[in-house]
Design an enzyme around this catalytic site. Structure first.
Site, short mmCIF file in Angstrom:
data_model
loop_
_atom_site.label_atom_id
_atom_site.label_comp_id
_atom_site.label_asym_id
_atom_site.label_seq_id
_atom_site.Cartn_x
_atom_site.Cartn_y
_atom_site.Cartn_z
N GLY A 94 0.84 -1.18 0.00
CA GLY A 94 0.00 0.00 0.00
C GLY A 94 0.88 1.23 0.00
N GLN A 101 3.07 10.14 1.48
CA GLN A 101 4.37 9.46 1.58
C GLN A 101 5.30 9.82 0.42
OE1 GLN A 101 2.46 5.43 2.40
NE2 GLN A 101 4.22 5.33 3.76
N CYS A 128 5.80 -0.05 7.71
CA CYS A 128 5.49 1.22 7.04
C CYS A 128 6.70 1.66 6.24
CB CYS A 128 5.13 2.28 8.09
SG CYS A 128 4.67 3.88 7.38
N LEU A 129 6.45 2.08 5.01
CA LEU A 129 7.56 2.54 4.16
C LEU A 129 8.19 3.80 4.73
CD1 LEU A 129 5.92 2.00 0.63
CD2 LEU A 129 7.21 0.38 2.03
N HIS A 146 -4.60 1.62 7.58
CA HIS A 146 -3.24 2.17 7.72
C HIS A 146 -3.04 3.35 6.77
CE1 HIS A 146 1.30 1.42 8.12
NE2 HIS A 146 1.24 2.21 7.04
N GLU A 147 -3.54 3.21 5.53
CA GLU A 147 -3.34 4.28 4.53
C GLU A 147 -4.21 5.50 4.84
OE1 GLU A 147 -0.81 3.85 2.92
OE2 GLU A 147 -0.61 1.68 2.96
N HIS A 207 -2.57 7.60 7.23
CA HIS A 207 -1.57 8.50 6.63
C HIS A 207 -2.22 9.80 6.14
CE1 HIS A 207 2.23 6.38 6.69
NE2 HIS A 207 1.75 5.30 6.10
O1 K1U Z 1 1.72 2.64 3.85
C1 K1U Z 1 2.78 2.04 3.92
O2 K1U Z 1 3.71 2.48 4.57
C2 K1U Z 1 2.92 0.70 3.22
C3 K1U Z 1 2.77 -0.49 4.16
C4 K1U Z 1 1.34 -0.96 4.14
C5 K1U Z 1 0.91 -1.91 5.24
C6 K1U Z 1 1.63 -3.05 5.55
C7 K1U Z 1 1.20 -3.91 6.56
C8 K1U Z 1 0.03 -3.63 7.23
C9 K1U Z 1 -0.68 -2.49 6.92
C10 K1U Z 1 -0.24 -1.64 5.93
C11 K1U Z 1 3.70 -1.58 3.67
O3 K1U Z 1 3.57 -2.06 2.60
S1 K1U Z 1 4.96 -2.10 4.76
C12 K1U Z 1 5.86 -3.35 3.91
C13 K1U Z 1 5.16 -4.64 3.61
O4 K1U Z 1 5.18 -5.01 2.47
C14 K1U Z 1 4.48 -5.52 4.58
C15 K1U Z 1 4.60 -5.38 5.95
C16 K1U Z 1 3.92 -6.22 6.83
C17 K1U Z 1 3.14 -7.22 6.36
C18 K1U Z 1 3.02 -7.37 5.01
C19 K1U Z 1 3.70 -6.55 4.11
ZN ZN Z 2 2.69 3.50 6.27
#
Ligand code: K1U
Ligand code: ZN
Length: 160
Positions: free
Chosen positions: A50, A55, A103-104, A145-146, A149
């Site tokens: 996501g 971001q 989170c990125l 989560h998004e 943000h």
């Molecule tokens: O918004 C962001 O920072 C992206 C985030 C989205 C997210 C991941 C996990 C749960 C809720 C929202 C990421 O993509 S973090 C990296 C990732 O690929 C990941 C992390 C945890 C589980 C699965 C994937």
């Molecule tokens: Zn995030």
């Protein structure tokens, strides 16, 4: 080929703002399409599931949700990436579930966050078509989560 942009990091003020709604006049525009393409390319490059426009330093209410199975959520559905403009969570289930998030914008940190299991959601497509849908499980977690943000909230504020 689309532009890969730098990702704002924890501590930067853009991540604290409430993002502005996309205006009617911006729907179906080349600018909005290019924003979504840059968000998508940046998310893919960082291996994310996501991303939200703030971001990549654009304080507008646009998110992408791209659930796929992963080691933390092996049963997550594989979705085509969904671009959501002006997303609104209409209802959240009373039932919440704990799940790991990353989170990125907060590299190298993971944490357990309680989120509603199911949400009802309304958003616009890039062309301005209204969609209402229900999401559950990992896709619902990503949306929450998004949307956080867009409201200047990071997942680390929801831990503990
Ligand atoms: O918004 C962001 O920072 C992206 C985030 C989205 C997210 C991941 C996990 C749960 C809720 C929202 C990421 O993509 S973090 C990296 C990732 O690929 C990941 C992390 C945890 C589980 C699965 C994937
Ligand atoms: Zn995030």
């Amino acid at each position: 080929m689309s532009t890969i942009l730098p990702v704002a990091q924890r501590g930067e003020s853009i991540l604290r703002l409430t993002a502005a709604k996309v205006a009617q006049t911006e729907l179906n525009s080349e600018w909005l399409k290019q924003l979504a393409e840059a968000m998508y390319a940046t998310m893919l490059e960082r291996n994310g599931v996501g991303i939200a426009a703030p971001q990549i330093y654009v304080s507008k209410r646009v998110i992408i949700v791209a659930s796929r199975p992963n080691p933390r959520y092996p049963d997550a559905p594989e979705m085509d990436a969904l671009v959501m403009v002006n997303p609104e969570i209409l209802e959240k289930s009373e039932l919440t579930v704990l799940g790991e998030e990353g989170c990125l914008s907060v590299p190298d940190e993971r944490g357990q966050v309680a989120r509603a299991q199911t949400i009802q959601l309304r958003y616009l497509t890039l062309e301005g078509v209204t969609v209402e849908t229900t999401l559950t499980g990992f896709p619902a977690r990503i949306v929450q989560h998004e949307v956080d943000h867009l409201d200047g909230v990071l997942f680390i504020e929801r831990i503990g």
